[in-house]
Write a protein that holds these residues in place. Structure first.
Motif, PDB file in Angstrom:
ATOM      1  N   GLN A 148       0.825  -1.208   0.000  1.00  0.00           N
ATOM      2  CA  GLN A 148       0.000   0.000   0.000  1.00  0.00           C
ATOM      3  C   GLN A 148       0.862   1.261   0.000  1.00  0.00           C
ATOM      4  OE1 GLN A 148      -2.635   1.270   3.449  1.00  0.00           O
ATOM      5  NE2 GLN A 148      -4.199   0.570   1.996  1.00  0.00           N
ATOM      6  N   GLU A 151       2.080   1.915  -3.424  1.00  0.00           N
ATOM      7  CA  GLU A 151       1.016   2.512  -4.232  1.00  0.00           C
ATOM      8  C   GLU A 151       0.915   4.012  -3.966  1.00  0.00           C
ATOM      9  OE1 GLU A 151      -1.875   0.630  -6.192  1.00  0.00           O
ATOM     10  OE2 GLU A 151       0.073  -0.305  -6.540  1.00  0.00           O
ATOM     11  N   LEU A 182      -5.798  -0.385  -4.158  1.00  0.00           N
ATOM     12  CA  LEU A 182      -5.079  -0.508  -2.889  1.00  0.00           C
ATOM     13  C   LEU A 182      -4.952   0.808  -2.133  1.00  0.00           C
ATOM     14  CD1 LEU A 182      -2.109  -2.927  -3.778  1.00  0.00           C
ATOM     15  CD2 LEU A 182      -4.093  -3.434  -2.356  1.00  0.00           C
ATOM     16  N   LEU A 183      -5.294   1.918  -2.777  1.00  0.00           N
ATOM     17  CA  LEU A 183      -5.155   3.215  -2.107  1.00  0.00           C
ATOM     18  C   LEU A 183      -6.110   3.313  -0.927  1.00  0.00           C
ATOM     19  CD1 LEU A 183      -4.842   5.989  -4.854  1.00  0.00           C
ATOM     20  CD2 LEU A 183      -3.056   5.109  -3.370  1.00  0.00           C
ATOM     21  N   PRO A 184      -5.648   3.839   0.217  1.00  0.00           N
ATOM     22  CA  PRO A 184      -6.556   4.047   1.354  1.00  0.00           C
ATOM     23  C   PRO A 184      -7.703   4.973   0.965  1.00  0.00           C
ATOM     24  CG  PRO A 184      -4.253   4.355   1.997  1.00  0.00           C
ATOM     25  CD  PRO A 184      -4.261   4.255   0.506  1.00  0.00           C
TER      26      PRO A 184
END
Length: 412
Positions: A148, A151, A182-184
């Motif tokens: 993450q 990313e 996958l980005l928060p």
């Protein structure tokens, strides 16, 4: 965050070396050199009493470490929220709080997050020199980042590419990141906005509108009012380019109605410039001229001023105001060269030849200099506009050449 999340051994080594102390000097009467070496280099377990004695000899309070460890995560979270909200004043305050704990962060498990957030923060405040330093630091520790975090690194690089004007590269990266998913979640609204912005700059306005509405929905859920205005402004531009003038006007009406609620100084000049463009396209030329002048008056930078001056000068050309346009062009050619605005410099050099009745020279310059540049950097709308002028010029002179440019336009 607690002490288990911090590398106390590495912190002790850092402060020992800062004080020019040998391991023997530090551990004398407390523990063995071998024990201290293992603790410093591998964070091997040491009992609480030994840690306190070592810290006491270094003049470091365990309480201060504990207090710092409890606030680092919260302060980093606050910094991110301010950055993603585009709240520069609050972001600066959060950044200062984070920097006060820099030495503690250095020995925490939050070190990657710290560098990622600083990288994004420096882009927000246009401190590109420090942004590049953070980018390089992250590149060096890339193998130690989680999937993450990697990313996020690619994402912020894509944001930097927008600033550099490399919209195609930025868009390709962001679309890949969107697919990876996958980005928060706090970053996703901005990702949609940046994708819409890239599409707008590449003149794919239908895609810009689609992603603009995704961004608008996401920003509305988080009540991010300034970014809502930014997004509606972007939608106004895209709708104008699509010829959906009433949709564009609706976006601007919302912006004008709400712009006094929050600080929009950085947005005003560009907003007036693009609203003037909408007025120009709907035939309201006098009103458009007024907004172009207002945009120049409100410009926060020389570059903003020049963008509006270029727009205003193109309006003067279309209205046949030859002498006024030529006076402006003389200034534009000097200032765009000084401000590295190559596209505008080339286009207005062409206009200057044309307005001075050097048509053959103008068309040669258009074909050999302007169009290759526009094609290379994917300025599709500009390319089509000037390629059409060249095709019409060749129509009575060289049919094959005219057909070549008509075909180029049709392919885009």
């Amino acid at each position: 965050m607690n002490l288990e999340k911090m590398n106390i051994g590495a912190m002790i080594k850092y402060h020992r070396q800062l004080r020019n102390m040998t391991q023997s000097e530090l551990c004398n009467g407390i523990c063995s050199v071998t024990h201290l070496s293992k603790f410093e280099n591998y964070n091997k377990e040491v009992n609480q009493e030994t840690i306190m004695l070592l810290l006491e000899r270094l003049g470091i309070s365990l309480d201060s470490i504990q207090r710092a460890s409890e606030t680092i995560a919260a302060d980093l979270s606050d910094l991110l929220d301010a950055v993603l909200s585009y709240d520069k004043k609050r972001a600066e305050e959060c950044y200062q709080r984070v920097e006060e704990q820099r030495e503690y962060i250095t020995f925490s498990n939050y070190i990657a997050r710290y560098h990622l957030y600083l990288y994004r923060y420096f882009l927000l405040v246009n401190d590109f020199e420090r942004a590049v330093k953070e980018q390089e630091t992250l590149r060096q520790i890339l193998n130690s980042l989680s999937a993450q975090e990697k990313e996020l690194y690619e994402y912020i690089n894509a944001a930097f590419d927008i600033i550099k004007g490399d919209y195609k590269k930025s868009l390709d990266t962001l679309l890949k990141l969107e697919a990876n998913d996958l980005l928060p979640s706090p970053w996703q609204a901005e990702m949609y906005y940046f994708i819409a912005l890239n599409y707008a700059n590449l003149k794919d306005n239908s895609s810009s509108v689609a992603y603009g509405h995704n961004a608008l929905e996401a920003y509305s859920r988080s009540f991010n009012y300034l970014r809502i205005l930014h997004t509606q402004f972007l939608l106004g531009i895209a709708y104008t380019d699509l010829g959906l003038y009433e949709n564009a006007a609706e976006q601007y009406r919302f912006i004008f109605r709400n712009m006094n609620l929050i600080n929009t100084e950085e947005l005003i000049s560009t907003m007036y410039n693009n609203y003037a463009l909408l007025l120009e396209k709907t035939g309201k030329f006098e009103e458009a001229a007024g907004y172009y002048l207002l945009s120049m008056e409100k410009a926060q930078s020389q570059k903003e001023y020049l963008v509006s001056l270029c727009s205003y000068t193109e309006l003067l050309i279309s209205l046949g105001e030859k002498e006024k346009a030529l006076r402006n062009i003389s200034k534009i050619l000097v200032e765009t060269k000084a401000n590295s605005m190559k596209k505008q410099e080339l286009i207005f050099r062409y206009y200057q030849y044309l307005l001075k009745d050097h048509k053959e020279k103008a068309m040669a310059f258009l074909e050999n200099d302007v169009l290759p540049f526009l094609e290379k950097f994917f300025f599709i709308e500009d390319y089509n506009k000037f390629a059409l002028s060249l095709a019409e010029y060749y129509l009575a002179r060289d049919t094959d050449r005219a057909l070549y440019y008509y075909k180029k336009i049709a392919e885009r």
